[in-house]
Design an enzyme around this catalytic site. Structure first.
Site, PDB file in Angstrom:
ATOM      1  N   ASN A  39      -3.377  14.736 -18.960  1.00 32.46           N
ATOM      2  CA  ASN A  39      -2.323  13.744 -19.192  1.00 32.46           C
ATOM      3  C   ASN A  39      -2.681  12.930 -20.440  1.00 32.46           C
ATOM      4  O   ASN A  39      -3.549  12.058 -20.395  1.00 32.46           O
ATOM      5  CB  ASN A  39      -2.188  12.834 -17.974  1.00 32.46           C
ATOM      6  CG  ASN A  39      -1.095  11.779 -18.144  1.00 32.46           C
ATOM      7  OD1 ASN A  39      -0.580  11.579 -19.240  1.00 32.46           O
ATOM      8  ND2 ASN A  39      -0.755  11.112 -17.059  1.00 32.46           N
ATOM      9  N   HIS A  69       6.947  15.411 -19.347  1.00 29.21           N
ATOM     10  CA  HIS A  69       5.655  14.725 -19.457  1.00 29.21           C
ATOM     11  C   HIS A  69       4.644  15.500 -18.615  1.00 29.21           C
ATOM     12  O   HIS A  69       4.950  15.940 -17.498  1.00 29.21           O
ATOM     13  CB  HIS A  69       5.794  13.288 -18.944  1.00 29.21           C
ATOM     14  CG  HIS A  69       4.490  12.571 -18.835  1.00 29.21           C
ATOM     15  ND1 HIS A  69       3.559  12.591 -19.854  1.00 29.21           N
ATOM     16  CD2 HIS A  69       3.944  11.832 -17.832  1.00 29.21           C
ATOM     17  CE1 HIS A  69       2.506  11.879 -19.480  1.00 29.21           C
ATOM     18  NE2 HIS A  69       2.715  11.417 -18.260  1.00 29.21           N
ATOM     19  N   CYS A  90       3.177   6.211 -20.516  1.00 32.38           N
ATOM     20  CA  CYS A  90       3.425   7.649 -20.710  1.00 32.38           C
ATOM     21  C   CYS A  90       4.821   7.948 -21.237  1.00 32.38           C
ATOM     22  O   CYS A  90       5.079   9.046 -21.717  1.00 32.38           O
ATOM     23  CB  CYS A  90       3.191   8.410 -19.411  1.00 32.38           C
ATOM     24  SG  CYS A  90       1.493   8.306 -18.869  1.00 32.38           S
TER      25      CYS A  90
HETATM   26  N1  ACO Z   1     -11.589  14.972  -6.525  1.00 28.06           N
HETATM   27  C1  ACO Z   1     -11.679  15.126  -5.183  1.00 28.06           C
HETATM   28  N2  ACO Z   1     -11.011  14.355  -4.316  1.00 28.06           N
HETATM   29  C2  ACO Z   1     -10.238  13.384  -4.813  1.00 28.06           C
HETATM   30  C3  ACO Z   1     -10.090  13.164  -6.190  1.00 28.06           C
HETATM   31  C4  ACO Z   1     -10.821  14.003  -7.059  1.00 28.06           C
HETATM   32  N3  ACO Z   1     -10.747  13.895  -8.407  1.00 28.06           N
HETATM   33  N4  ACO Z   1      -9.244  12.138  -6.380  1.00 28.06           N
HETATM   34  C5  ACO Z   1      -8.851  11.720  -5.180  1.00 28.06           C
HETATM   35  N5  ACO Z   1      -9.458  12.473  -4.210  1.00 28.06           N
HETATM   36  C6  ACO Z   1      -9.330  12.377  -2.756  1.00 28.06           C
HETATM   37  C7  ACO Z   1      -8.853  11.012  -2.292  1.00 28.06           C
HETATM   38  O1  ACO Z   1      -9.950  10.132  -2.182  1.00 28.06           O
HETATM   39  C8  ACO Z   1      -8.230  11.349  -0.947  1.00 28.06           C
HETATM   40  O2  ACO Z   1      -9.278  11.511  -0.012  1.00 28.06           O
HETATM   41  P1  ACO Z   1      -9.067  11.031   1.510  1.00 28.06           P
HETATM   42  O3  ACO Z   1      -7.939  11.886   2.046  1.00 28.06           O
HETATM   43  O4  ACO Z   1     -10.390  11.318   2.115  1.00 28.06           O
HETATM   44  O5  ACO Z   1      -8.708   9.570   1.429  1.00 28.06           O
HETATM   45  C9  ACO Z   1      -7.620  12.730  -1.171  1.00 28.06           C
HETATM   46  O6  ACO Z   1      -8.289  13.271  -2.356  1.00 28.06           O
HETATM   47  C10 ACO Z   1      -6.132  12.705  -1.414  1.00 28.06           C
HETATM   48  O7  ACO Z   1      -5.841  11.688  -2.371  1.00 28.06           O
HETATM   49  P2  ACO Z   1      -4.386  11.440  -2.915  1.00 28.06           P
HETATM   50  O8  ACO Z   1      -4.433  10.333  -3.931  1.00 28.06           O
HETATM   51  O9  ACO Z   1      -3.442  11.296  -1.760  1.00 28.06           O
HETATM   52  O10 ACO Z   1      -4.097  12.851  -3.680  1.00 28.06           O
HETATM   53  P3  ACO Z   1      -2.788  13.386  -4.356  1.00 28.06           P
HETATM   54  O11 ACO Z   1      -2.482  14.723  -3.834  1.00 28.06           O
HETATM   55  O12 ACO Z   1      -1.686  12.352  -4.366  1.00 28.06           O
HETATM   56  O13 ACO Z   1      -3.253  13.605  -5.886  1.00 28.06           O
HETATM   57  C11 ACO Z   1      -3.008  12.512  -8.032  1.00 28.06           C
HETATM   58  C12 ACO Z   1      -3.703  12.505  -6.669  1.00 28.06           C
HETATM   59  C13 ACO Z   1      -3.408  13.777  -8.753  1.00 28.06           C
HETATM   60  C14 ACO Z   1      -3.448  11.290  -8.816  1.00 28.06           C
HETATM   61  C15 ACO Z   1      -1.460  12.490  -7.834  1.00 28.06           C
HETATM   62  O14 ACO Z   1      -1.121  11.530  -6.868  1.00 28.06           O
HETATM   63  C16 ACO Z   1      -0.689  12.179  -9.113  1.00 28.06           C
HETATM   64  O15 ACO Z   1      -0.631  12.998 -10.028  1.00 28.06           O
HETATM   65  N6  ACO Z   1      -0.024  11.018  -9.162  1.00 28.06           N
HETATM   66  C17 ACO Z   1       0.899  10.683 -10.270  1.00 28.06           C
HETATM   67  C18 ACO Z   1       0.184  10.340 -11.554  1.00 28.06           C
HETATM   68  C19 ACO Z   1       1.195   9.925 -12.592  1.00 28.06           C
HETATM   69  O16 ACO Z   1       2.186  10.611 -12.825  1.00 28.06           O
HETATM   70  N7  ACO Z   1       0.994   8.777 -13.238  1.00 28.06           N
HETATM   71  C20 ACO Z   1       1.996   8.265 -14.175  1.00 28.06           C
HETATM   72  C21 ACO Z   1       1.638   8.514 -15.566  1.00 28.06           C
HETATM   73  S1  ACO Z   1       0.074   7.799 -16.012  1.00 28.06           S
HETATM   74  C22 ACO Z   1       0.378   6.445 -17.077  1.00 28.06           C
HETATM   75  O17 ACO Z   1       1.449   5.995 -17.263  1.00 28.06           O
HETATM   76  C23 ACO Z   1      -0.860   5.826 -17.729  1.00 28.06           C
END
Ligand code: ACO
Length: 323
Positions: free
Chosen positions: A280, A250, A113
């Site tokens: 993203n 980003h 990214c």
């Molecule tokens: N729909 C519903 N529920 C979901 C989904 C979904 N799409 N995805 C995950 N959940 C659930 C999980 O299973 C978990 O359930 P549980 O509590 O029963 O175990 C719950 O939601 C919480 O999951 P988390 O992963 O803790 O959720 P979080 O609030 O952290 O959000 C997200 C997830 C959106 C991925 C966030 O962590 C994020 O944006 N992370 C950073 C991403 C990023 O910046 N990546 C770098 C760039 S990408 C690259 O370089 C290719």
């Protein structure tokens, strides 16, 4: 003093719009969850026959048309991408040929990214050192090609697109500084774990290429790291937070963007947000947001822009620009 300045921007997005409601039909997810946790409402997905280079070409044709610049006058093509059309020739080489340029240097940069910030940083250095006068700097991706559509943790996030800037040598300040970093110790948290040397997975869709991410861990590192790079960038330029007119981040997650804005004491009205409609798009996200900021008339000449990105590697980077 010799600087590089942005003299034009362009962008391209696939036609196909996929909403959160569309994803509800194929995944155990909901529009509410996606909006609340990421800020994403919809994203663009490339057509089956549309490649990263196709999107890059469309964005580049737009910037050449807008600026009237002759592609032949470009001295260097740098493409930030993690999803090249081919292993080689590089997407930059394919693009150079399609745009009718001859013999200028052309190469890809893979920094996930952060790809566009890395590409911008490289091109800026070539211009500042006097090696070249004009560069075409692209961020282009078809990241959805390596999304595991059964993994709700990643499938709702990624999207496709391309953005471009033309950089030109100038005596007037343009790019004030760029900062790039990496920490290769976190492939366990974010990776696509197949490749030419390590091998593909025959028999699996798309040869087993898919993104693995421990999202919540990546989230924490991203917020901390982007906070640090904001400080580093301001210090390097002897600037205060209040000197920044626009944050162009980003577009991975609205909550990460809000955290960086808070760190800068910046109201969200001064932050360019496109994640709700673009998702993203990896390397394409910063130049897509920049193009929107410029074409909508929000960003004006002479204003200070802080661009930043964080991605797989981990990689991260920033650019402080007097536009
Ligand atoms: N729909 C519903 N529920 C979901 C989904 C979904 N799409 N995805 C995950 N959940 C659930 C999980 O299973 C978990 O359930 P549980 O509590 O029963 O175990 C719950 O939601 C919480 O999951 P988390 O992963 O803790 O959720 P979080 O609030 O952290 O959000 C997200 C997830 C959106 C991925 C966030 O962590 C994020 O944006 N992370 C950073 C991403 C990023 O910046 N990546 C770098 C760039 S990408 C690259 O370089 C290719």
């Amino acid at each position: 003093m010799r600087y590089s300045r942005i003299i034009g921007t362009g962008s391209a997005l696939p036609e196909k719009v996929v909403t959160n409601h569309d994803l509800e039909k194929i995944l155990d997810t909901s529009d509410t969850w996606i909006r609340e946790r990421t800020g994403i409402c919809e994203r663009r997905i490339a057509a089956d026959d549309q490649t990263t280079c196709d999107l890059a070409e469309e964005a580049c044709r737009q910037v050449f048309e807008r600026t009237g610049i002759d592609p032949q006058s470009i001295d260097l093509v740098v493409v930030g991408t993690t999803t090249p059309d081919l292993i080689f020739p590089s997407t930059a080489c394919l693009l150079q040929h399609r745009l009718g340029m001859t013999e200028c240097g052309a190469f890809d940069v893979n920094a996930a990214c952060s790809g566009f910030i890395y590409a911008l940083s490289v091109a800026d250095k070539f211009i500042r050192t006097g090696s070249i006068k004009r560069a075409l700097v692209v961020g282009a991706e078809t990241l959805t090609r390596m999304v595991d559509w059964s993994d709700r943790g990643t499938a709702v996030l990624f999207a496709d697109g391309a953005g471009v800037v033309i950089l030109e040598a100038s005596d007037e300040p343009g790019i004030l500084s760029t900062h790039i970093h990496a920490n290769g110790g976190h492939a366990d948290l974010l990776c696509a774990d197949v490749g030419v040397s390590k091998g593909f997975k025959p028999g699996e869709p798309n040869a087993g290429v898919k993104v693995f991410m421990t999202g919540n861990e990546v989230f924490k590192v991203a917020v901390r790291t982007l906070g640090r790079i904001v400080d580093e960038t301001l210090e390097a330029n002897n600037m205060e937070k209040s000197d920044i007119d626009w944050l162009i981040p980003h577009q991975a997650n609205l909550r990460i963007i809000q955290a960086t804005a808070k760190k800068l004491n910046m109201p969200m009205e001064r932050v360019i947000v496109t994640v709700h409609k673009h998702g993203n798009t990896s390397s394409a996200s910063v130049p897509l947001a920049l193009d929107e900021a410029v074409t909508s008339g929000q960003v004006k000449r002479g204003e200070n822009l802080l661009l930043e990105a964080f991605g797989g590697g981990f990689t991260w980077g920033s650019a402080l620009i007097k536009y």
